[in-house]
Design an enzyme around this catalytic site. Structure first.
Site, PDB file in Angstrom:
ATOM      1  N   PHE A   1     -11.043 -15.020  34.628  1.00 56.27           N
ATOM      2  CA  PHE A   1      -9.769 -15.612  35.037  1.00 56.27           C
ATOM      3  C   PHE A   1      -8.647 -14.596  34.849  1.00 56.27           C
ATOM      4  CE2 PHE A   1     -12.302 -19.324  34.817  1.00 56.27           C
ATOM      5  CZ  PHE A   1     -11.631 -20.373  35.410  1.00 56.27           C
TER       6      PHE A   1
ATOM      7  N   ILE B   1     -10.694  -8.647  29.555  1.00 53.43           N
ATOM      8  CA  ILE B   1     -11.208  -9.599  30.536  1.00 53.43           C
ATOM      9  C   ILE B   1     -11.166 -10.998  29.934  1.00 53.43           C
ATOM     10  CG2 ILE B   1     -13.203 -10.241  31.950  1.00 53.43           C
ATOM     11  CD1 ILE B   1     -14.094  -7.292  31.785  1.00 53.43           C
ATOM     12  N   ASP B   2     -10.371 -11.868  30.552  1.00 55.54           N
ATOM     13  CA  ASP B   2     -10.262 -13.251  30.096  1.00 55.54           C
ATOM     14  C   ASP B   2     -11.341 -14.088  30.788  1.00 55.54           C
ATOM     15  OD1 ASP B   2      -7.974 -12.487  28.691  1.00 55.54           O
ATOM     16  OD2 ASP B   2      -6.650 -12.995  30.366  1.00 55.54           O
ATOM     17  N   VAL B   3     -12.111 -14.823  30.005  1.00 55.23           N
ATOM     18  CA  VAL B   3     -13.216 -15.606  30.566  1.00 55.23           C
ATOM     19  C   VAL B   3     -13.150 -17.046  30.076  1.00 55.23           C
ATOM     20  CG1 VAL B   3     -14.737 -13.581  30.700  1.00 55.23           C
ATOM     21  CG2 VAL B   3     -14.835 -15.047  28.685  1.00 55.23           C
TER      22      VAL B   3
END
Length: 258
Positions: free
Chosen positions: A142, A129-131
């Site tokens: 994102f 999970i890209d944050v």
């Protein structure tokens, strides 16, 4: 093997190995196979390869490259990038990859997580999970290499991902990527508090003390590092490295030998 894992995370771009800063400015590091040979000698816990081109360019995973990487790799291997369906996952696992990381598809097609976990086992399905912080300073999830804001709250989203069957969750901080100033400790603490599956921190390690801090303060299960293991010194000269087992063990046991 250490209970707490320290995992080199390597980015595949244009057929080579690259490193980014805040998901931008890709810098050529070298040949993936040469890097694997070095990490084999260093007895690394496991390796993570993320193809940052496949999803953006709407391409299939590069199966030939994955086969070459898996054939050279002596440690557990995770691959992510461009994976959209079960058939692709079957091909990748058959090439010798132990874990597959889903990223954009975890948001665009969440049922794929559960379907994959049911077929291959949760231990083989990872979600990255890209944050990063949005315009208002709120941390959001994102996709598409940090270009698309899904408006999802990462603390809420990780509980969904876990419930769907992901065996591990990687939190990749876009704001910290390549900055080498440390991990987002507060976010990781909040995420760890709601999760029962292993949490892996990615984005920000610049020195061994950062690894010690995130294990002690956020109690993550593993850390993944890019810059720390491919750069040397303040001028960021390229040098593939990995600390000796004893050095990591001393670090995690509370020692001061770094």
């Amino acid at each position: 093997m250490l209970q707490k894992r320290v995992i080199p995370c390597l980015l595949l771009h244009k057929g080579g190995l690259y490193k980014t800063e805040k998901f931008k400015k890709p810098t050529y590091i070298g040949d993936p196979i040469n890097a694997i040979k070095i990490f084999n000698e260093k007895e690394v816990d496991e390796l993570m390869f993320l193809d940052i081109d496949a999803t953006i360019l709407h391409k299939e995973p590069n199966y030939k490259m994955i086969e070459d990487i898996a054939g050279e790799c002596f440690m557990p291997l995770c691959y992510g990038g461009g994976v959209k369906n079960i058939e692709q996952m079957k091909k990748i696992y058959a090439l010798g990859v132990e874990k597959i990381s889903l990223s954009s598809q975890a948001i665009l097609n969440p049922p794929l997580i559960g379907e994959a976990a049911g077929i291959f086992g949760s231990q083989s399905v990872m979600v990255t999970i890209d944050v990063k912080k949005d315009f208002w300073g709120k941390t959001k999830v994102f996709i598409h290499n940090g270009k698309t804001n899904t408006k999802l709250n990462p603390i809420e989203f990780v509980t969904i991902v876990e419930r769907l069957g992901a065996g591990e969750i990687v939190i990749n901080s876009i704001d910290n990527d390549g900055m080498m100033n440390g991990y987002d400790i507060e976010l990781l603490k909040a995420l760890k508090a709601v999760l029962n599956v292993p949490l892996i921190a990615l984005g920000g390690a610049g020195k061994m003390e950062h690894i010690k801090e995130v294990f002690e303060q956020a109690n993550v299960d593993a850390v993944a590092c890019g810059s720390l293991f491919v750069y040397q010194g303040p001028l960021k000269g390229v040098l593939i490295s990995y600390p000796p087992y004893e050095q990591i063990q001393t670090l995690l046991d509370g020692g001061t030998h770094l």
